[in-house]
Design a protein around this motif. Structure first.
Motif, PDB file in Angstrom:
ATOM      1  N   ALA A 143      49.603 -21.152 -57.535  1.00  0.00           N
ATOM      2  CA  ALA A 143      50.163 -19.783 -58.042  1.00  0.00           C
ATOM      3  C   ALA A 143      49.878 -18.409 -57.060  1.00  0.00           C
ATOM      4  CB  ALA A 143      49.130 -19.698 -59.472  1.00  0.00           C
ATOM      5  N   ALA A 144      48.794 -18.106 -56.844  1.00  0.00           N
ATOM      6  CA  ALA A 144      48.032 -17.439 -55.280  1.00  0.00           C
ATOM      7  C   ALA A 144      48.968 -17.615 -54.352  1.00  0.00           C
ATOM      8  CB  ALA A 144      46.385 -17.769 -55.156  1.00  0.00           C
ATOM      9  N   GLN A 145      49.366 -18.585 -54.204  1.00  0.00           N
ATOM     10  CA  GLN A 145      50.355 -18.615 -52.736  1.00  0.00           C
ATOM     11  C   GLN A 145      51.701 -17.985 -53.072  1.00  0.00           C
ATOM     12  OE1 GLN A 145      49.830 -22.331 -49.973  1.00  0.00           O
ATOM     13  NE2 GLN A 145      52.365 -22.441 -49.991  1.00  0.00           N
ATOM     14  N   LEU A 146      52.477 -18.371 -54.349  1.00  0.00           N
ATOM     15  CA  LEU A 146      53.475 -17.706 -54.811  1.00  0.00           C
ATOM     16  C   LEU A 146      53.864 -16.281 -54.890  1.00  0.00           C
ATOM     17  CD1 LEU A 146      56.158 -18.012 -55.799  1.00  0.00           C
ATOM     18  CD2 LEU A 146      55.359 -18.781 -58.300  1.00  0.00           C
ATOM     19  N   ILE A 196      57.817 -21.396 -50.582  1.00  0.00           N
ATOM     20  CA  ILE A 196      59.079 -22.774 -50.572  1.00  0.00           C
ATOM     21  C   ILE A 196      57.923 -23.405 -50.727  1.00  0.00           C
ATOM     22  CG2 ILE A 196      60.396 -23.920 -49.459  1.00  0.00           C
ATOM     23  CD1 ILE A 196      62.544 -21.831 -49.008  1.00  0.00           C
ATOM     24  N   GLY A 197      56.690 -23.604 -49.995  1.00  0.00           N
ATOM     25  CA  GLY A 197      55.871 -24.615 -49.980  1.00  0.00           C
ATOM     26  C   GLY A 197      55.104 -24.670 -51.316  1.00  0.00           C
ATOM     27  N   VAL A 198      55.071 -24.276 -52.767  1.00  0.00           N
ATOM     28  CA  VAL A 198      54.440 -24.561 -53.644  1.00  0.00           C
ATOM     29  C   VAL A 198      55.586 -25.425 -54.200  1.00  0.00           C
ATOM     30  CG1 VAL A 198      53.189 -22.533 -53.786  1.00  0.00           C
ATOM     31  CG2 VAL A 198      54.860 -22.686 -54.419  1.00  0.00           C
ATOM     32  N   PRO A 210      54.955 -26.296 -41.917  1.00  0.00           N
ATOM     33  CA  PRO A 210      53.190 -26.689 -42.559  1.00  0.00           C
ATOM     34  C   PRO A 210      52.495 -26.382 -42.811  1.00  0.00           C
ATOM     35  CG  PRO A 210      54.832 -27.564 -40.632  1.00  0.00           C
ATOM     36  CD  PRO A 210      55.342 -25.867 -40.535  1.00  0.00           C
ATOM     37  N   TRP A 211      52.205 -24.805 -42.381  1.00  0.00           N
ATOM     38  CA  TRP A 211      51.174 -23.958 -42.552  1.00  0.00           C
ATOM     39  C   TRP A 211      50.421 -24.187 -44.210  1.00  0.00           C
ATOM     40  CZ3 TRP A 211      52.104 -19.566 -39.245  1.00  0.00           C
ATOM     41  CH2 TRP A 211      52.012 -19.974 -37.500  1.00  0.00           C
ATOM     42  N   PHE A 212      52.283 -24.062 -44.995  1.00  0.00           N
ATOM     43  CA  PHE A 212      51.906 -23.321 -46.047  1.00  0.00           C
ATOM     44  C   PHE A 212      52.435 -24.499 -47.091  1.00  0.00           C
ATOM     45  CE2 PHE A 212      52.847 -19.989 -43.717  1.00  0.00           C
ATOM     46  CZ  PHE A 212      52.223 -18.678 -44.034  1.00  0.00           C
ATOM     47  N   GLU A 213      52.849 -25.875 -46.369  1.00  0.00           N
ATOM     48  CA  GLU A 213      52.786 -26.944 -47.642  1.00  0.00           C
ATOM     49  C   GLU A 213      52.046 -27.541 -48.349  1.00  0.00           C
ATOM     50  OE1 GLU A 213      55.599 -29.805 -48.731  1.00  0.00           O
ATOM     51  OE2 GLU A 213      55.735 -28.024 -47.918  1.00  0.00           O
ATOM     52  N   VAL A 214      52.266 -27.534 -49.418  1.00  0.00           N
ATOM     53  CA  VAL A 214      51.681 -28.312 -51.302  1.00  0.00           C
ATOM     54  C   VAL A 214      52.078 -29.407 -51.011  1.00  0.00           C
ATOM     55  CG1 VAL A 214      50.345 -27.688 -53.054  1.00  0.00           C
ATOM     56  CG2 VAL A 214      50.675 -25.601 -51.953  1.00  0.00           C
ATOM     57  N   ARG A 215      51.752 -30.095 -50.189  1.00  0.00           N
ATOM     58  CA  ARG A 215      51.687 -32.094 -50.782  1.00  0.00           C
ATOM     59  C   ARG A 215      52.045 -32.839 -51.918  1.00  0.00           C
ATOM     60  NH1 ARG A 215      47.202 -35.535 -47.743  1.00  0.00           N
ATOM     61  NH2 ARG A 215      45.936 -34.077 -48.682  1.00  0.00           N
TER      62      ARG A 215
END
Length: 204
Positions: A8-11, A125-127, A191-196
């Motif tokens: 949520a924070a990253q978004l 996008i990473g979330v 890759p820094w922001f990717e949430v697996r």
């Protein structure tokens, strides 16, 4: 729970950064990103605030998802609301800080906006909470036509730039630099922001 909070924070931060990148490019006066050439052209023709134009354009694009059978996520809706609400205050802040940026300041603002946009795009996008309206249009057309992403993206952006320019939108070197430069920034920073996905599933 921790992963959910991070997502949520990253978004939110990613969308606010995206809005800031839009404001930087527009205020720089060196040419806006492709979709904002259209948005600014519509602003000139209608007199509506930019944020409202962005929201209305997003709703039109989302309507185009229906025949493409694309499905919005919470990130899709957040994209519309957060950017629509925040872009005008950010433009007002830039206007207050530097009402009339010269060439050097304008170039620095434009370059900063391009890099920041790439980072912001990778962040939201990473979330994996749903694509933005324009990204979903691109992926939906790619899936339905069988064309490669690059061709579909180019076709969409050439179309919106042409319409926006005809309406009086700001086309300049930064528009071209954005089209060529933002993709590599997204790719390098993703890759820094990717949430697996494994973590996303585990978080419930």
């Amino acid at each position: 729970m921790v992963i959910a909070v991070r997502r949520a924070a990253q978004l939110l931060v990613g969308l606010l950064a995206f809005s800031a990148s839009m404001a930087l490019l527009i205020h720089a006066g060196q040419g806006a990103m492709p979709w904002d050439v259209l948005h600014q052209g519509l602003v000139l023709r209608t007199g509506l605030p930019l944020g409202l134009v962005v929201v209305l354009a997003s709703l039109v694009v989302l309507a185009l998802w229906i025949p493409l059978r694309e499905h919005p996520g919470i990130g899709t809706l957040a994209n519309v609301v957060v950017i629509g609400v925040s872009v005008d205050p950010m433009l007002a802040l830039l206007d207050r800080i530097d009402p009339d940026p010269g060439v050097v300041a304008g170039v620095l603002m434009a370059c900063t906006g391009i890099v920041l946009n790439g980072l912001a795009t990778a962040a939201y996008i990473g979330v994996h909470l749903g694509p933005g309206p324009r990204d979903g249009l691109m992926t939906g057309l790619t899936r339905r036509t069988g064309w490669p992403v690059r061709r579909v993206k180019t076709a969409i952006e050439v179309t919106v730039v042409a319409i926006g320019w005809a309406l009086g939108g700001p086309l300049g070197w930064a528009t071209v630099a954005f089209a060529l430069g933002v993709g590599p920034v997204v790719q390098l920073s993703a890759p820094w922001f990717e949430v697996r996905r494994r973590e996303v599933v585990y978080s419930g």
